[in-house]
Structure formats: structure tokens, C-alpha cells
Design a protein around this motif. Structure first.
Motif, PDB file in Angstrom:
ATOM      1  N   LYS A  49       0.813  -1.216   0.000  1.00 29.50           N
ATOM      2  CA  LYS A  49       0.000   0.000   0.000  1.00 29.50           C
ATOM      3  C   LYS A  49       0.850   1.271   0.000  1.00 29.50           C
ATOM      4  O   LYS A  49       0.327   2.367   0.212  1.00 29.50           O
ATOM      5  N   GLY A  50       2.153   1.114  -0.215  1.00 34.08           N
ATOM      6  CA  GLY A  50       3.002   2.286  -0.354  1.00 34.08           C
ATOM      7  C   GLY A  50       3.670   2.789   0.911  1.00 34.08           C
ATOM      8  O   GLY A  50       4.251   3.879   0.914  1.00 34.08           O
ATOM      9  N   PHE A  51       3.632   2.028   1.994  1.00 34.18           N
ATOM     10  CA  PHE A  51       4.309   2.436   3.224  1.00 34.18           C
ATOM     11  C   PHE A  51       5.822   2.280   3.052  1.00 34.18           C
ATOM     12  O   PHE A  51       6.300   1.318   2.454  1.00 34.18           O
ATOM     13  N   GLN A  52       6.563   3.236   3.613  1.00 33.40           N
ATOM     14  CA  GLN A  52       8.015   3.225   3.518  1.00 33.40           C
ATOM     15  C   GLN A  52       8.643   2.948   4.881  1.00 33.40           C
ATOM     16  O   GLN A  52       8.098   3.323   5.916  1.00 33.40           O
ATOM     17  N   ASP A  53       9.817   2.339   4.845  1.00 37.24           N
ATOM     18  CA  ASP A  53      10.550   2.008   6.058  1.00 37.24           C
ATOM     19  C   ASP A  53      11.109   3.283   6.691  1.00 37.24           C
ATOM     20  O   ASP A  53      11.907   3.993   6.074  1.00 37.24           O
ATOM     21  N   LYS A  69       3.284   7.782   4.377  1.00 34.71           N
ATOM     22  CA  LYS A  69       2.941   6.537   5.078  1.00 34.71           C
ATOM     23  C   LYS A  69       4.237   5.806   5.395  1.00 34.71           C
ATOM     24  O   LYS A  69       4.993   5.460   4.487  1.00 34.71           O
ATOM     25  N   VAL A  70       4.502   5.609   6.667  1.00 36.03           N
ATOM     26  CA  VAL A  70       5.762   5.002   7.089  1.00 36.03           C
ATOM     27  C   VAL A  70       5.514   3.910   8.125  1.00 36.03           C
ATOM     28  O   VAL A  70       4.477   3.892   8.786  1.00 36.03           O
ATOM     29  N   TYR A  71       6.477   3.011   8.231  1.00 41.51           N
ATOM     30  CA  TYR A  71       6.390   1.968   9.255  1.00 41.51           C
ATOM     31  C   TYR A  71       7.737   1.817   9.952  1.00 41.51           C
ATOM     32  O   TYR A  71       8.787   2.150   9.408  1.00 41.51           O
ATOM     33  N   PHE A  72       7.669   1.321  11.168  1.00 36.38           N
ATOM     34  CA  PHE A  72       8.861   1.149  12.011  1.00 36.38           C
ATOM     35  C   PHE A  72       8.764  -0.220  12.666  1.00 36.38           C
ATOM     36  O   PHE A  72       7.786  -0.513  13.360  1.00 36.38           O
TER      37      PHE A  72
END
Length: 490
Positions: A49-53, A69-72
Motif C-alpha cells: 500500500k506504499g508504506f516506507q521504512d 505513510k511510514v512503518y517502524f
């Protein structure tokens, strides 16, 4: 107060959507029977869905802007997913937090032994289980083994059609008369809950040597590698539709992966065209079943660290067009909730504290569904029921609310308006009758920041059993409710 069975209000389109969601949910459960597998699935879905690290953005020192949109992830067992809102992050986050660990049996560090020709792996149970439920049923082995050189080897035995399964043997009833007089807690010795893994010697070797040989040939691991392994014994088999009417789901690990799936799905379904006023976060954590301790549990600082990193990447940047225009004119931003110009130079720690205190959270954890087979352990008026929608638990704890987070009525009123405004069917409940037990979630931990928190999840039958039951309709209402919460500006 009148309750509403959601099946009675669904039209054909709703029912089709329920079935589609349930299919995806069962696949998610099958692919994520451990916390590592669950987080891996969540990250895969988010990246699609386009989330970035976030770690990569930190390395590149790339600023974060509204709409990003980011994730950790942390140690592969906890994660946070953020969709950045238009307003200043310091005005608070909309957080939905679930845990992805479930009751199971863990393999000990020195586990493999042979007794009278049978080969066993020694176990230590994890979380609250009824020991008798784990005997004489097919079990699978999941996890990783990290070899001395740091190479990680993934293990999964017992899930494919042609895979062997493992088992903990039980005593036949013909010889169990004396033991039947014992209390259940004494009947089943935790040190005897070892899984049977082999019985066949080959040539001059004993059966244990044959098991170790198979493990080496298939996975290139040796007996000493168990010292640095994380192996979990879980029920073997796939999530299934339950009931002749197929209205329910029977699966392992629905506490709390039902809430993890529905909260993640809610965040991922927020389209790029949907601009959020407040930054939204889906938080998935480990170790809740054992008190939320450890580096990957909610009591660690990994979530604080993630929010601090996001704040650092937004420092000095306007949160939306209006802020940038006002900044260019040297004007402060007033009561619209955005960060004032002079606040951009405040210490990061203070920005973090303000962000967390101004946040609002749903502690997404399951609730005990009323079971008429065990009626005396519930209080009917204040119990959760299958197919009656999303469950709000104002407080948890035990006895006199010991250890509970107790949500404020002002917050509950806000949530009522949000849910009713989006036509989400919901109910309120307690975890069983007073003095019959109780339980806890991560709610009280997050409440320490001073934010509004309430428990909000899905009703479950046979909670903590190897196979738990939920309603497809409740899962659907949970996704609707969580989307409404993420989108709200309070």
C-alpha cells in the motif's frame, strides 16, 4: 439497553463484504502463527500500500510531510504503522494498539532427549493456558534458529498436507481413575508437556540421533543451535469457517490477531485521497500475554522512539499549506491546533511528551463473549455477545478493578458520536462477572502518558484455547469502527 445483532441489518452487499474480509483474515492467521510471522505479514501488506521504512528515511535524512505513510519495526516482533496527518503531530495521534503474541508452548534451550526409545522436545508454556487442552491434538513447530555465525534459519513443520505433526501424549482413561480425583492444576505437570518428535532408530544409531540427523539434512542446524533458537509449538492446521451457516471463524491466535488484522486493515484501507487531520498509527506489539515486558513489549520505549524519530523528521517543516503561508508572514498559528512558529525550536523531548499526552488510543484487544454453557461466570447485562458488533470495555482488571485502566466518560461520549456517525454497531462489556477473575491489556501502559485510552475489540469464545471462535460480522464491524476512529479529528 437494546442490543443489535448485526446480521439482521446487513444487506447483500454487506454480506459479500463480510465474506471477502473473512477470507483475507483466515489467510492472515494461517500465515502468521507466531509474532514474527505476523509482523512479517503486516509489513508485506503495508509495503503493497506504499508504506516506507522509517529507518531508511532516517538514514537519508528525508523530511516527512502530510500524507506520507511510514512503518517502524523492532526486532521483527513489534511494529508501528503511521499515516501522517495535515495537523501538527504535537496535537496528538489517533492510535490503535494490538498485540500479536498468543498463548503457546516454547521450546527450551536444551530440549532434545530420548526416553525408552521416544524422542521429545522439552517445552515451557507461554501465557495463560489450560494445560489439558494441549494434549493429544496435532501440533506444529514454527520459529527461527540462529546459528553461531548469525545465519537465521526459518522452521515450519506440521502445516503442509504432507508434513508430519507433533503431539503431547495423554494417559488412557483405563489407567487414569486415580488421577481423575486430583485437581486439574495438579493433574497436568508442566514439565511433562513435552512434544513427541520421533521413535525410529536407524542402524546402530538411537532415535535421537536420527532426529538430529534429519534436522541437519533439512535445515543445516545442529543440537547446539537450539541454544540460540526461538521455536514455538502451536496448533497445526488452518483457520476454518465455523458453524453450518459459516457465520464464524475457528482458528488459533485470534487473541489478539483478530484486532491486529482489523486495525491494520482499517489503516491500509484509508485511501491516499483521504486526508487525515490527525496522524494515525496502527501499533502491533509483542509480549502482552506475559505482562508486556521485554524489549519488544509495550513497556519498552520502542514506540516512543519511533514517534520521536518522526518528530525529528518533521522539525522545522510546516504541517500543511496554511502553516507554511502563516510562517512566511511571520505569524503564529493560534487555536486551530497547529504548531506555533516558536514551538518548532522546542526540545524534542517536550514535543514527544506533548504528542503522547494529546493522543487518543483504542487498546484493541479481544473481550470474552457470553457463553451460555458457562453462564454463571458472566453477568448477562454487561457481557459481550457474538455478532453484536465492536466491543468497548471501559475498564478491565480484576475484583475491584485492580490493575485496570478506567476510561473517562467524556472520551466514551466522543467515541459514541464517532461510531454512531459512521453507523458502526458496537456494544459495551466487562470481562466476566465481578470476582470471577479478570484480565489486563496494554491500555494501562499507554494511559501513563496521560492520553485517553479505552479497550475496544472483538468478542471471542474459548479465549486462550488452541482454537478460538469469533464472528465474521464482528470482524467487519471492527474494521468499520477502527476506520472511523482513524479518520476522526475529535
Amino acid at each position: 439497553m437494546e442490543r443489535k445483532n448485526v446480521w439482521k441489518v446487513y444487506n447483500e452487499a454487506d454480506r459479500m463484504a463480510v465474506e471477502e474480509l473473512s477470507f483475507l483474515y483466515r489467510h492472515f492467521l494461517d500465515a502468521g502463527k507466531t509474532e514474527r510471522e505476523c509482523i512479517s505479514q503486516a509489513v508485506r501488506l503495508a509495503k503493497e500500500k506504499g508504506f516506507q521504512d522509517l529507518q531508511m528515511l532516517i538514514q537519508k535524512k528525508r523530511a516527512i510531510k502530510p500524507g506520507d505513510k511510514v512503518y517502524f519495526t523492532h526486532m521483527g516482533k513489534s511494529a508501528a504503522f503511521f499515516k501522517i496527518g495535515e495537523g501538527a503531530i504535537e496535537s496528538g495521534l489517533n492510535i490503535i494498539g494490538s498485540h500479536v503474541d498468543s498463548p503457546r508452548l516454547d521450546i527450551k534451550q536444551i530440549p532434545c532427549y530420548e526416553e525408552t526409545g521416544n524422542v521429545y522436545l522439552d517445552t515451557h508454556y507461554y501465557g495463560g493456558i489450560k494445560k489439558y487442552q494441549w494434549f493429544a491434538c496435532p501440533l506444529a513447530l514454527h520459529g527461527i534458529v540462529v546459528k553461531r555465525d548469525g545465519t537465521a534459519v526459518e522452521i515450519c513443520i506440521g502445516e503442509k498436507e504432507d508434513d508430519p505433526v507433533l503431539v503431547i501424549t495423554d494417559l488412557l482413561p483405563h489407567l487414569g481413575r486415580e488421577r481423575n480425583e486430583q485437581k486439574v492444576k495438579d493433574f497436568f505437570d508442566a514439565e511433562k508437556m513435552d512434544v513427541l518428535v520421533g521413535n525410529q532408530p536407524v542402524g546402530e544409531s538411537v532415535a535421537k540421533e536420527q532426529i538430529l540427523k534429519i534436522l541437519y539434512e533439512k535445515y543445516q542446524i545442529e543440537e547446539e543451535d537450539f541454544l540460540s533458537a526461538e521455536l514455538e509449538v502451536v496448533p497445526a492446521g488452518k483457520a476454518r469457517e465455523c458453524g453450518i451457516d459459516k457465520s464464524m471463524v475457528l482458528a488459533y491466535g485470534q487473541d489478539d490477531r483478530s484486532c491486529a488484522f482489523s486495525s491494520l486493515t482499517a489503516l491500509l484501507e484509508l485511501g491516499d485521497h483521504e486526508k487525515l487531520e490527525r496522524t494515525s498509527c496502527c501499533l502491533l506489539v509483542d509480549k502482552e500475554e506475559t505482562g508486556s515486558n521485554g524489549a519488544t513489549g509495550m513497556k519498552s520505549r520502542f514506540f516512543e522512539n519511533a514517534v520521536a524519530e518522526i518528530l525529528a523528521l518533521t522539525k522545522g517543516c510546516g504541517q500543511n499549506k496554511k502553516m507554511e503561508e502563516d510562517s512566511a508572514m511571520g505569524e503564529n498559528i493560534g487555536q486551530d491546533g497547529l504548531l506555533m512558529q516558536e514551538d518548532r525550536t522546542m526540545p524534542l523531548d517536550l514535543r514527544l511528551r506533548r504528542t503522547l499526552m494529546n493522543s487518543r488510543m483504542l487498546s484493541a484487544d479481544v473481550s470474552a463473549a457470553f457463553d451460555p454453557m458457562f453462564e454463571k461466570y458472566f453477568e448477562k447485562k454487561n457481557s459481550a455477545y457474538l455478532a453484536n458488533g465492536l466491543v468497548f470495555n471501559k475498564y478491565s482488571g480484576s475484583g475491584g478493578k485492580s490493575g485496570a485502566n478506567d476510561a473517562n466518560p467524556e472520551y466514551m461520549a466522543m467515541l459514541r458520536r464517532i461510531m454512531e456517525g459512521q453507523h458502526v454497531v458496537f456494544q459495551t462489556a466487562e470481562l466476566g462477572a465481578v470476582d470471577q477473575g479478570g484480565g489486563g491489556t496494554i491500555a494501562y501502559i499507554m494511559a501513563k502518558y496521560g492520553m485517553d485510552v479505552i479497550d475496544c475489540g472483538i468478542a471471542v469464545l474459548s479465549m486462550h484455547a488452541p482454537w478460538e471462535v469469533t464472528s465474521k460480522a464482528d470482524l467487519y464491524e471492527a474494521v468499520k469502527g477502527y476506520k472511523a476512529f482513524f479518520s476522526s479529528c475529535f
